[in-house]
Design a protein around this motif. Structure first.
Motif, PDB file in Angstrom:
ATOM      1  N   SER A 187     -16.962   5.136   5.389  1.00 60.36           N
ATOM      2  CA  SER A 187     -17.364   4.160   4.363  1.00 60.36           C
ATOM      3  C   SER A 187     -16.454   4.264   3.147  1.00 60.36           C
ATOM      4  O   SER A 187     -16.738   5.010   2.231  1.00 60.36           O
ATOM      5  N   CYS A 188     -15.357   3.561   3.192  1.00 60.56           N
ATOM      6  CA  CYS A 188     -14.486   3.525   2.007  1.00 60.56           C
ATOM      7  C   CYS A 188     -14.604   2.151   1.358  1.00 60.56           C
ATOM      8  O   CYS A 188     -13.722   1.714   0.636  1.00 60.56           O
ATOM      9  N   GLY A 189     -15.692   1.479   1.614  1.00 63.24           N
ATOM     10  CA  GLY A 189     -15.909   0.155   1.019  1.00 63.24           C
ATOM     11  C   GLY A 189     -15.636  -0.945   2.022  1.00 63.24           C
ATOM     12  O   GLY A 189     -14.802  -0.815   2.901  1.00 63.24           O
ATOM     13  N   PRO A 190     -16.380  -2.039   1.915  1.00 66.83           N
ATOM     14  CA  PRO A 190     -16.196  -3.136   2.868  1.00 66.83           C
ATOM     15  C   PRO A 190     -14.899  -3.906   2.618  1.00 66.83           C
ATOM     16  O   PRO A 190     -14.462  -4.024   1.479  1.00 66.83           O
ATOM     17  N   CYS A 191     -14.317  -4.357   3.691  1.00 71.81           N
ATOM     18  CA  CYS A 191     -13.143  -5.233   3.566  1.00 71.81           C
ATOM     19  C   CYS A 191     -13.634  -6.628   3.213  1.00 71.81           C
ATOM     20  O   CYS A 191     -14.663  -7.067   3.683  1.00 71.81           O
TER      21      CYS A 191
ATOM     22  N   ALA B 167       0.823  -1.202   0.000  1.00 70.54           N
ATOM     23  CA  ALA B 167       0.000   0.000   0.000  1.00 70.54           C
ATOM     24  C   ALA B 167       0.862   1.259   0.000  1.00 70.54           C
ATOM     25  O   ALA B 167       0.336   2.351  -0.097  1.00 70.54           O
ATOM     26  N   GLY B 168       2.187   1.089   0.142  1.00 74.02           N
ATOM     27  CA  GLY B 168       3.075   2.245   0.100  1.00 74.02           C
ATOM     28  C   GLY B 168       3.056   3.089   1.359  1.00 74.02           C
ATOM     29  O   GLY B 168       3.260   4.299   1.287  1.00 74.02           O
ATOM     30  N   VAL B 169       2.794   2.491   2.505  1.00 72.94           N
ATOM     31  CA  VAL B 169       2.732   3.255   3.757  1.00 72.94           C
ATOM     32  C   VAL B 169       3.764   2.753   4.768  1.00 72.94           C
ATOM     33  O   VAL B 169       3.523   2.756   5.974  1.00 72.94           O
ATOM     34  N   ASP B 170       4.919   2.379   4.280  1.00 76.41           N
ATOM     35  CA  ASP B 170       5.984   1.903   5.173  1.00 76.41           C
ATOM     36  C   ASP B 170       6.348   2.935   6.233  1.00 76.41           C
ATOM     37  O   ASP B 170       6.817   2.575   7.310  1.00 76.41           O
ATOM     38  N   ASN B 171       6.139   4.211   5.934  1.00 73.71           N
ATOM     39  CA  ASN B 171       6.448   5.268   6.897  1.00 73.71           C
ATOM     40  C   ASN B 171       5.588   5.177   8.156  1.00 73.71           C
ATOM     41  O   ASN B 171       5.896   5.800   9.164  1.00 73.71           O
ATOM     42  N   MET B 172       4.521   4.390   8.115  1.00 74.43           N
ATOM     43  CA  MET B 172       3.640   4.246   9.273  1.00 74.43           C
ATOM     44  C   MET B 172       4.076   3.102  10.195  1.00 74.43           C
ATOM     45  O   MET B 172       3.489   2.914  11.245  1.00 74.43           O
TER      46      MET B 172
ATOM     47  N   PRO C  98      -5.559  -8.889   0.094  1.00 73.88           N
ATOM     48  CA  PRO C  98      -6.773  -8.468  -0.618  1.00 73.88           C
ATOM     49  C   PRO C  98      -6.680  -7.013  -1.068  1.00 73.88           C
ATOM     50  O   PRO C  98      -6.264  -6.137  -0.309  1.00 73.88           O
ATOM     51  N   LYS C  99      -7.060  -6.762  -2.314  1.00 70.86           N
ATOM     52  CA  LYS C  99      -7.001  -5.404  -2.866  1.00 70.86           C
ATOM     53  C   LYS C  99      -7.853  -4.437  -2.052  1.00 70.86           C
ATOM     54  O   LYS C  99      -7.494  -3.267  -1.896  1.00 70.86           O
ATOM     55  N   SER C 100      -8.967  -4.908  -1.507  1.00 65.94           N
ATOM     56  CA  SER C 100      -9.821  -4.019  -0.717  1.00 65.94           C
ATOM     57  C   SER C 100      -9.100  -3.555   0.550  1.00 65.94           C
ATOM     58  O   SER C 100      -9.281  -2.418   0.991  1.00 65.94           O
ATOM     59  N   LEU C 101      -8.270  -4.399   1.123  1.00 64.29           N
ATOM     60  CA  LEU C 101      -7.509  -4.011   2.305  1.00 64.29           C
ATOM     61  C   LEU C 101      -6.445  -2.974   1.942  1.00 64.29           C
ATOM     62  O   LEU C 101      -6.254  -1.979   2.655  1.00 64.29           O
ATOM     63  N   ILE C 102      -5.789  -3.171   0.818  1.00 66.17           N
ATOM     64  CA  ILE C 102      -4.780  -2.209   0.357  1.00 66.17           C
ATOM     65  C   ILE C 102      -5.435  -0.848   0.115  1.00 66.17           C
ATOM     66  O   ILE C 102      -4.912   0.190   0.516  1.00 66.17           O
ATOM     67  N   GLU C 103      -6.602  -0.840  -0.518  1.00 67.33           N
ATOM     68  CA  GLU C 103      -7.298   0.414  -0.783  1.00 67.33           C
ATOM     69  C   GLU C 103      -7.740   1.089   0.508  1.00 67.33           C
ATOM     70  O   GLU C 103      -7.671   2.315   0.627  1.00 67.33           O
ATOM     71  N   ARG C 104      -8.182   0.327   1.498  1.00 69.18           N
ATOM     72  CA  ARG C 104      -8.597   0.913   2.771  1.00 69.18           C
ATOM     73  C   ARG C 104      -7.396   1.552   3.475  1.00 69.18           C
ATOM     74  O   ARG C 104      -7.494   2.650   4.017  1.00 69.18           O
ATOM     75  N   VAL C 105      -6.259   0.896   3.448  1.00 65.68           N
ATOM     76  CA  VAL C 105      -5.046   1.445   4.055  1.00 65.68           C
ATOM     77  C   VAL C 105      -4.654   2.735   3.330  1.00 65.68           C
ATOM     78  O   VAL C 105      -4.308   3.735   3.969  1.00 65.68           O
TER      79      VAL C 105
END
Length: 171
Positions: free
Chosen positions: A166-170, A1-6, A134-141
Motif C-alpha cells: 500500500s504505497c497509495g492508489p494509482c 521517476a529517475g529509474v532509467d537503470n531499470m 500522473p504524480k501518483s504513478l511516479i511516486e509508486r515507481v
C-alpha cells in the motif's frame, strides 16, 4: 521517476545478453515494439536466440528465489541473480504475434507466464498526444525502486506478502 537503470535495451542478441543485463540490475523492463517479429526471429534457428524463451521461463520461475545462469569454463562469467524480475512490454499486431508463437507454447507453460491484451482501438499513428505522467504513478515507481529485499535466507526472501503493498492508489 529517475529509474532509467531499470530499462533494458530495445533488442537483445541472445539469452546470455538478458542474463548479463539482469546480473547488473535484477529488475529490468524491456519495451519491445513489434514483439511478433522478435518471437519469429527466436524461432528462426539463430543459435544465439533459440534459448531465449526457455531462459525467460526459468527466470520467471526463479522470481521468488535465485537464478543460476549458464555455466562457463571461465567461472567469472557465471551469473547468479537474486529475485530476478524480467518484464517485457511488447506491442504487435495480432497476426504477427500469433505467427511468432508455436502451437506447443500454448501448453508448455510459456504463454501461461504472459499477459496478452487485445485492443479494439487503433488510433491514428500520426497523432501523438503528450500527456503528463500522473504524480501518483511516479511516486509508486520510486517506492518500488527504493525497495530492498533481505538476503535470501530461510523465509527472508519471501515477497508474497508484498504483492498488495500500500504505497497509495494509482490515479
Amino acid at each position: 521517476a529517475g529509474v532509467d537503470n531499470m530499462l533494458g535495451g530495445d533488442a537483445v542478441t541472445s539469452d546470455s545478453s538478458i542474463e548479463e543485463r539482469l546480473a547488473k540490475n535484477p529488475v529490468t523492463l524491456f519495451m519491445w515494439d513489434e514483439i511478433g517479429h522478435f518471437f519469429s526471429n527466436v524461432k528462426g534457428g539463430n543459435e544465439y536466440m533459440v534459448q531465449v524463451v526457455p531462459m525467460l521461463m526459468k527466470i520467471y520461475s526463479s522470481a521468488g528465489s535465485m537464478y543460476k545462469g549458464k555455466e562457463y569454463a571461465d567461472i567469472e562469467r557465471q551469473r547468479t541473480i537474486i529475485h530476478p524480475c524480467c518484464c517485457i512490454y511488447g506491442t504487435s499486431t495480432p497476426e504477427r504475434f500469433a505467427g511468432g508463437i508455436l502451437p506447443s507454447e500454448l501448453t508448455d507453460g510459456w504463454l501461461g507466464r504472459c499477459l496478452v491484451f487485445y485492443s479494439d482501438e487503433f488510433p491514428d499513428k500520426r497523432l501523438i498526444v503528450e500527456k503528463p505522467i500522473p504524480k501518483s504513478l511516479i511516486e509508486r515507481v520510486r517506492f518500488w525502486n527504493s525497495f530492498k529485499v533481505k538476503a535470501v535466507e530461510e523465509g527472508a526472501g519471501d515477497l508474497s506478502g508484498l504483492v498488495t503493498s500500500s504505497c497509495g492508489p494509482c490515479e
